[in-house]
Design an enzyme around this catalytic site. Sequence first.
Site, PDB file in Angstrom:
ATOM      1  N   ASN A  34      -2.000  27.658  19.881  1.00  0.00           N
ATOM      2  CA  ASN A  34      -1.610  27.357  21.261  1.00  0.00           C
ATOM      3  C   ASN A  34      -2.668  27.955  22.193  1.00  0.00           C
ATOM      4  OD1 ASN A  34      -0.361  26.957  23.699  1.00  0.00           O
ATOM      5  ND2 ASN A  34       1.264  28.486  23.373  1.00  0.00           N
TER       6      ASN A  34
ATOM      7  N   LYS B  47      -3.005  27.568  25.246  1.00  0.00           N
ATOM      8  CA  LYS B  47      -2.481  27.820  26.604  1.00  0.00           C
ATOM      9  C   LYS B  47      -3.459  27.267  27.651  1.00  0.00           C
ATOM     10  CE  LYS B  47       0.193  31.635  24.818  1.00  0.00           C
ATOM     11  NZ  LYS B  47       0.928  32.869  25.068  1.00  0.00           N
TER      12      LYS B  47
ATOM     13  N   HIS C 198       8.419  26.562  25.807  1.00  0.00           N
ATOM     14  CA  HIS C 198       7.723  27.846  25.631  1.00  0.00           C
ATOM     15  C   HIS C 198       8.235  28.838  26.686  1.00  0.00           C
ATOM     16  CE1 HIS C 198       4.556  30.851  25.513  1.00  0.00           C
ATOM     17  NE2 HIS C 198       4.265  30.386  24.308  1.00  0.00           N
TER      18      HIS C 198
ATOM     19  N   GLU D 112       9.981  33.068  19.033  1.00  0.00           N
ATOM     20  CA  GLU D 112       8.972  33.868  19.726  1.00  0.00           C
ATOM     21  C   GLU D 112       9.658  34.880  20.642  1.00  0.00           C
ATOM     22  OE1 GLU D 112       4.937  31.843  19.986  1.00  0.00           O
ATOM     23  OE2 GLU D 112       6.092  31.067  21.638  1.00  0.00           O
TER      24      GLU D 112
ATOM     25  N   GLY E   5       1.540  38.264  23.263  1.00  0.00           N
ATOM     26  CA  GLY E   5       0.299  38.606  23.959  1.00  0.00           C
ATOM     27  C   GLY E   5       0.050  40.085  24.177  1.00  0.00           C
TER      28      GLY E   5
ATOM     29  N   SER F  21       2.028  37.783  18.989  1.00  0.00           N
ATOM     30  CA  SER F  21       0.997  38.730  18.532  1.00  0.00           C
ATOM     31  C   SER F  21       0.672  38.602  17.046  1.00  0.00           C
ATOM     32  CB  SER F  21       1.399  40.168  18.879  1.00  0.00           C
ATOM     33  OG  SER F  21       1.473  40.316  20.279  1.00  0.00           O
TER      34      SER F  21
HETATM   35  P1  PGA Z   1       0.347  35.411  21.280  1.00  0.00           P
HETATM   36  O1  PGA Z   1       1.046  34.132  21.937  1.00  0.00           O
HETATM   37  O2  PGA Z   1      -0.069  35.053  19.891  1.00  0.00           O
HETATM   38  O3  PGA Z   1      -0.815  35.704  22.192  1.00  0.00           O
HETATM   39  O4  PGA Z   1       1.356  36.505  21.297  1.00  0.00           O
HETATM   40  C1  PGA Z   1       1.984  33.384  21.235  1.00  0.00           C
HETATM   41  C2  PGA Z   1       2.587  32.344  22.141  1.00  0.00           C
HETATM   42  O5  PGA Z   1       2.855  32.625  23.316  1.00  0.00           O
HETATM   43  O6  PGA Z   1       2.815  31.189  21.729  1.00  0.00           O
END
Ligand code: PGA
Length: 244
Positions: free
Chosen positions: A9, A11, A93, A163, A169, A206
Amino acid sequence: MNNNIYIANLKMNGNIQLIDKYINIFKGYTGNNLIILCPPFTLLDYSSHKINSNQSILSLGAQNIHHETEGAFTGEISANLIKPYSEFSIIGHSERRLNGESNEIIAKKIITCYKNNIKPILCVGEYNYSDNVDETFKIIELQLKPLKNIILDSQLSLLIAYEPVWAIGNNNACDPNRAGEIANFIKSFTTNNTNINEINILYGGSVDDKNHEDYLNQKNINGLLVGSASLDPSKFFKIVTNNR
Ligand code: PGA
């Protein structure tokens, strides 16, 4: 044989150079995993062209769609518009739920996906960590409940990414056993309460090239949704190919 699902993803990040890196790094990949790249909308056309011309094994997903297929919705994107490029779409999301997307709207988006032959990737997860996992089950149940009303004729499949928002993140990934426990809950709720035939459950939050296996070792988790680490295609490739 390894049939896991890996989602990158991106983003609101990336450019054509990053897409090219993805295509190059996965050129020699011969595994059996499903790998879904979700770039921003403006890169879907380019990515799809590149994937086709390189016969890449990568699949494409959008990061969101509107629940209506057309109309006066300034700044939105429809299933019709992404359909030529994307087999999948992320739906619900947490970064969209934070902007006010409700469980009911999310359920409508999933129906729109099914009606347009787009495979939905539904994201669920609690905002705050609770020591009491039953509290988390209640939140997840509320997020899954609208799926009960989805009754379409065809055989339906759904990817559900668990999630936990507090784990996104920030290098504060969820304990894998806890993620596994919540995946078991998602599995039994959806099996008992919906008419969706095939459910695959992924973990996101993460995930990196050090911790990924711990999630895939859980009974009901067979995929990962990767945000930050997917911005480095070689790291994402490591996650997929299991090289530490
Ligand atoms: P991340 O994001 O791997 O940076 O934690 C996952 C997500 O938001 O889909």
